[in-house]
Design an enzyme around this catalytic site. Structure first.
Site, short mmCIF file in Angstrom:
data_model
loop_
_atom_site.label_atom_id
_atom_site.label_comp_id
_atom_site.label_asym_id
_atom_site.label_seq_id
_atom_site.Cartn_x
_atom_site.Cartn_y
_atom_site.Cartn_z
N LYS A 133 0.73 -1.21 0.06
CA LYS A 133 -0.11 0.10 0.19
C LYS A 133 0.98 1.37 0.01
O LYS A 133 0.28 2.48 0.40
CB LYS A 133 -1.15 0.07 1.27
CG LYS A 133 -2.02 -1.27 1.47
CD LYS A 133 -2.27 -2.02 0.09
CE LYS A 133 -3.44 -1.08 -0.64
NZ LYS A 133 -3.48 -2.01 -2.07
N HIS A 142 7.27 -7.51 -2.05
CA HIS A 142 7.22 -6.87 -0.91
C HIS A 142 7.99 -7.17 0.24
O HIS A 142 7.65 -7.14 1.66
CB HIS A 142 5.83 -6.93 -0.22
CG HIS A 142 4.63 -6.50 -0.99
ND1 HIS A 142 4.70 -4.85 -1.41
CD2 HIS A 142 3.30 -6.72 -1.41
CE1 HIS A 142 3.47 -4.69 -1.98
NE2 HIS A 142 2.83 -5.84 -1.96
N SER A 148 -5.09 2.61 3.83
CA SER A 148 -5.12 1.92 2.55
C SER A 148 -5.26 0.37 2.67
O SER A 148 -5.75 -0.25 2.03
CB SER A 148 -4.04 2.28 1.80
OG SER A 148 -4.01 1.86 0.54
P1 A3P Z 1 -5.23 4.54 -1.42
O1 A3P Z 1 -5.81 3.20 -1.03
O2 A3P Z 1 -4.73 5.39 -0.36
O3 A3P Z 1 -6.04 5.14 -2.65
P2 A3P Z 1 -0.03 -0.43 -3.67
O4 A3P Z 1 0.01 -0.42 -4.99
O5 A3P Z 1 1.16 -0.37 -2.94
O6 A3P Z 1 -0.89 -1.47 -2.93
O7 A3P Z 1 -0.71 0.83 -3.15
C1 A3P Z 1 -1.97 1.12 -3.45
C2 A3P Z 1 -1.98 2.61 -3.11
O8 A3P Z 1 -1.50 3.63 -3.96
C3 A3P Z 1 -3.53 3.05 -3.14
O9 A3P Z 1 -3.71 3.93 -2.21
C4 A3P Z 1 -3.91 3.59 -4.63
O10 A3P Z 1 -4.89 4.65 -4.70
C5 A3P Z 1 -2.43 4.47 -4.56
N1 A3P Z 1 -2.04 4.72 -5.98
C6 A3P Z 1 -1.83 3.74 -6.97
N2 A3P Z 1 -1.47 4.67 -8.01
C7 A3P Z 1 -1.52 6.09 -7.78
C8 A3P Z 1 -1.33 7.13 -8.74
N3 A3P Z 1 -1.10 7.04 -9.96
N4 A3P Z 1 -1.36 8.26 -7.91
C9 A3P Z 1 -1.75 8.12 -6.62
N5 A3P Z 1 -1.90 7.35 -5.94
C10 A3P Z 1 -1.82 5.93 -6.46
#
Ligand code: A3P
Length: 300
Positions: free
Chosen positions: A57, A112, A142
């Site tokens: 996340k 991860h 998240s």
């Molecule tokens: P949120 O749940 O706060 O919206 P991961 O890929 O490590 O699982 O992280 C997911 C988080 O990164 C989510 O956060 C997602 O919305 C955010 N995310 C992914 N792409 C993004 C982007 N282009 N800009 C901003 N946040 C992004």
């Protein structure tokens, strides 16, 4: 039990049988003790590998888009036609390992893993690591929503309970504090690049330029613009190759949430009570004591 779908059964019990490797639990859908052990002890790192490493996340899928857009010189065709998990395979998982082993060099790989479970063959190699980290309070929020929609994560009973589990490190992939502290020890080494989700948000273009330098991949202004555009939250939400909507419902239930949920900094303020935030800060200060870094989310 005939006639019951596995999902219905899971819904009844809510229990997830995590895979445990070296004391850390991992989601069972993709991982096995064998795949994690292989990644750790047998996976052969190549000098031209680039690893995208994160705690969950923290911007993993965002960085996957950025790295693959840089790799293709800003041309979005690869990102729009090939699944992110094929472009940048999760080499620690059963399926991801197959993709990683058949991937033409130079490879882009993602995981991860905490540093002590990272492939031992990395030591002494010239492979590069891009480590992205994020305000742990936003990570927690998240992760809370993600756990609700993803069947290989236990559905948190409440925010309070999830907060306690997160702070004690009793969540899949282990403790955020241990993960970050472990990887931060590599700061300053020439094959490591550290960046925060907050920096990406604040200056995506500048972050991409710095990444290009680190990856020794020169992109002209037009190509950089294309990376910025195609790695935007809006573009990613529309792209089925990275927005997770193609995952089967019994892995990720889109009725229970959205993978690309809010994409903002500071959503924790909408979830933490003052008391929860203060308790978090106390543990944070204790667990992060002695680190020379000043992270964007830390008060001056
Ligand atoms: P949120 O749940 O706060 O919206 P991961 O890929 O490590 O699982 O992280 C997911 C988080 O990164 C989510 O956060 C997602 O919305 C955010 N995310 C992914 N792409 C993004 C982007 N282009 N800009 C901003 N946040 C992004």
């Amino acid at each position: 039990l005939q006639g019951w779908s596995s999902q219905a059964l899971r819904g009844q019990t809510m229990a997830v049988d995590y895979v445990t490797y070296q004391g850390i639990k991992f989601p069972p859908a993709y991982n096995s003790e064998r795949s994690l052990c292989f990644a750790h002890k047998e996976f052969q790192v190549q000098d031209d590998d680039v690893f995208n490493v994160t705690y969950p996340k923290s911007g993993t899928v965002w960085m996957i888009e950025i790295l693959s857009l840089i790799r293709s010189g800003g041309d979005p065709a690869w990102n729009r036609t090939v699944l992110n998990s094929t472009r940048v395979p999760w080499f620690t998982t059963r399926l991801g390992l197959e993709s990683a082993l058949s991937y033409p060099r130079p490879r882009l790989l993602t995981c991860h893993l905490p540093i002590h479970l990272f492939p031992t063959s990395f030591i002494g190699s010239r492979a590069k690591v891009v480590y992205t980290l994020r305000n742990p309070k936003d990570v927690l929020v998240s992760y809370f929503y993600f756990s609700k929609m993803c069947s290989s994560y236990e559905d948190p009973k409440s925010f309070e309970q999830f907060l306690g589990d997160f702070l004690s490190g009793d969540v899949p992939h282990g403790s955020w504090f241990d993960h970050v502290r472990g990887w931060m020890e590599m700061k300053g080494k020439e094959n490591f690049f550290f960046i925060t989700y907050e920096e990406l948000q604040q200056d995506l273009r500048g972050s991409i330029q710095r990444l290009c330098q680190f990856l020794e991949q020169e992109l002209d202004d037009g190509a950089i613009n294309s990376v910025v555009e195609n790695a935007s939250f809006r573009a990613m939400k529309e792209n089925k190759m990275c927005n997770s909507t193609l995952l089967p419902r019994d892995i990720m239930d889109q009725d229970k949430g959205t993978f690309l949920r809010k994409g903002i900094c500071g959503d924790w303020k909408n979830h933490f009570t003052v008391a929860q935030s203060e308790a978090f800060d106390r543990i944070y200060q204790d667990r992060m004591a002695g680190l020379p870094e000043a992270f964007p989310w830390e008060a001056p």
